[in-house]
Scaffold this active site. Structure first.
Site, PDB file in Angstrom:
ATOM      1  N   GLY A  14      45.782  37.477  21.602  1.00  0.00           N
ATOM      2  CA  GLY A  14      45.188  36.375  22.727  1.00  0.00           C
ATOM      3  C   GLY A  14      45.507  36.096  24.091  1.00  0.00           C
ATOM      4  O   GLY A  14      45.196  35.622  25.264  1.00  0.00           O
TER       5      GLY A  14
ATOM      6  N   ARG B 186      41.810  17.756  39.176  1.00  0.00           N
ATOM      7  CA  ARG B 186      41.661  16.011  38.926  1.00  0.00           C
ATOM      8  C   ARG B 186      42.657  15.632  37.076  1.00  0.00           C
ATOM      9  O   ARG B 186      42.647  14.293  38.208  1.00  0.00           O
ATOM     10  CB  ARG B 186      40.289  16.385  38.283  1.00  0.00           C
TER      11      ARG B 186
ATOM     12  N   LYS C 243      29.513   4.407  40.972  1.00  0.00           N
ATOM     13  CA  LYS C 243      29.853   4.809  39.384  1.00  0.00           C
ATOM     14  C   LYS C 243      30.831   4.412  38.963  1.00  0.00           C
ATOM     15  O   LYS C 243      32.582   4.176  39.226  1.00  0.00           O
ATOM     16  CB  LYS C 243      30.057   6.406  40.088  1.00  0.00           C
TER      17      LYS C 243
HETATM   18  C1  R5P Z   1      34.809  12.949  40.372  1.00  0.00           C
HETATM   19  O1  R5P Z   1      35.080  12.556  41.012  1.00  0.00           O
HETATM   20  C2  R5P Z   1      33.932  14.791  41.254  1.00  0.00           C
HETATM   21  O2  R5P Z   1      33.752  14.553  41.919  1.00  0.00           O
HETATM   22  C3  R5P Z   1      32.473  14.917  40.400  1.00  0.00           C
HETATM   23  O3  R5P Z   1      32.135  13.691  40.295  1.00  0.00           O
HETATM   24  C4  R5P Z   1      32.963  14.872  39.022  1.00  0.00           C
HETATM   25  O4  R5P Z   1      34.261  15.442  38.341  1.00  0.00           O
HETATM   26  C5  R5P Z   1      32.286  15.867  37.991  1.00  0.00           C
HETATM   27  O5  R5P Z   1      32.336  15.181  36.249  1.00  0.00           O
HETATM   28  P1  R5P Z   1      30.777  15.424  35.162  1.00  0.00           P
HETATM   29  O6  R5P Z   1      29.669  17.085  35.358  1.00  0.00           O
HETATM   30  O7  R5P Z   1      31.592  15.841  34.159  1.00  0.00           O
HETATM   31  O8  R5P Z   1      30.308  14.359  35.461  1.00  0.00           O
END
Ligand code: R5P
Length: 286
Positions: free
Chosen positions: A34, A86, A183
């Protein structure tokens, strides 16, 4: 000379074609256990551009291998999709700041270098590089693609307040309004959204975000907007990570089309960031 890493071969080819530079011949494979194997077969000059996104752990290793091959040269490093972006904060005690750890691993190879990222999730990541670094914004390229689709009374929506800057740039380019959804993320895979004041009834909507990973954020946003009477909902994202069943989730939610850039080599990557990267590389030469 341009070196395209294994995750960015098509994009590297496009950048090389625009700049009229040679694309290095390379060999990438994995040993039976790998471990990653890299060989740059072309003879290298003093000034090198490496283009390699890092969506997987192996791609980070391939990038380190390329940087090691080029260690005594002047390197411009383009990471179109910077994985681990992230993980830009220590969210819980005992966690690493992985985006910083990755940048720190690359730094020793970049003493005469320059780094280019594309729509990096958090601008603070730029500060982890010890050489000059730049964030290139592909929003206008995506907005131009949306404009070519002739949307009806379009409105630009951001799936959260944090991505509003991108929505504002897109809306300005399209000459339309923008708004955001509120969100709540429950886990790595589950998100829910509460509607914010907006009237999308009978209008076409373009949702802009930096990335689609599991598709959870976008699928929830599309369902919500459809319930509110949106006509057609288009997605525009810079980085089409699209893990697992993301595409199925998006199709089930009723998306009209998914538009993304080629920071990652995916079928939905119909907008190329090659001109953006080529311009940035040309500008640094002046
Ligand atoms: C988050 O802060 C990013 O801007 C995206 O909204 C997020 O990473 C999208 O992730 P997923 O497609 O897993 O919801």
């Amino acid at each position: 000379m341009i070196i395209g890493g294994p995750a960015s071969q098509i994009l590297a080819g496009r950048v090389a074609a625009i700049l009229g530079e040679e694309l290095a011949l390379c060999d990438y494979k994995a040993f039976p256990d790998g471990e990653a194997y890299t060989q740059v077969i072309s003879e290298l000059g003093d000034n090198i551009v490496i283009i390699q996104s890092t969506p997987t752990n192996s791609d980070v290793v391939y990038l380190l291998q390329l940087l090691d091959v080029c260690r005594d040269r002047n390197v411009s490093l383009v990471i179109p999709y910077f994985g681990y972006a992230r993980q830009d904060k220590v969210f819980k005690p005992g966690e690493p700041m992985t985006a910083r750890a990755v940048a720190t691993a690359l730094n020793p190879f970049l003493s005469n270098g320059r780094v280019y990222l594309v729509n990096i999730h958090a601008r603070t990541i730029l500060s982890h590089f010890s050489c000059p670094s730049e964030n290139l914004d592909a929003t206008s390229l995506l907005a131009d693609k949306i404009r070519s689709l002739d949307l009806v009374d379009p409105v630009v929506i951001s799936p959260d307040k944090g991505a509003m800057a991108m929505a504002k740039t897109a809306a300005a380019r399209l000459g339309t309004q923008c708004d955001y959804l509120e969100k709540t993320r429950h886990s790595g895979t589950e998100v829910s959204m509460a509607p914010k004041e907006m009237d999308v009834k009978g209008r076409d909507v373009a949702i802009f975000d930096d990335m689609i990973a599991t598709g959870g954020t976008m699928a929830t946003a599309i369902s919500l907007l459809k319930k509110q009477g949106a006509r057609k909902v288009y997605l525009a994202a810079v980085h089409p990570v699209l893990t697992g069943s993301a595409v199925i989730k998006l199709c089930r939610s009723g998306v009209e089309a998914v538009l993304a850039t080629d920071t990652l080599d995916r079928t939905v990557a119909t907008v190329s960031v090659a001109p953006l990267i080529a311009d940035a590389l040309k500008a640094s030469k002046r």
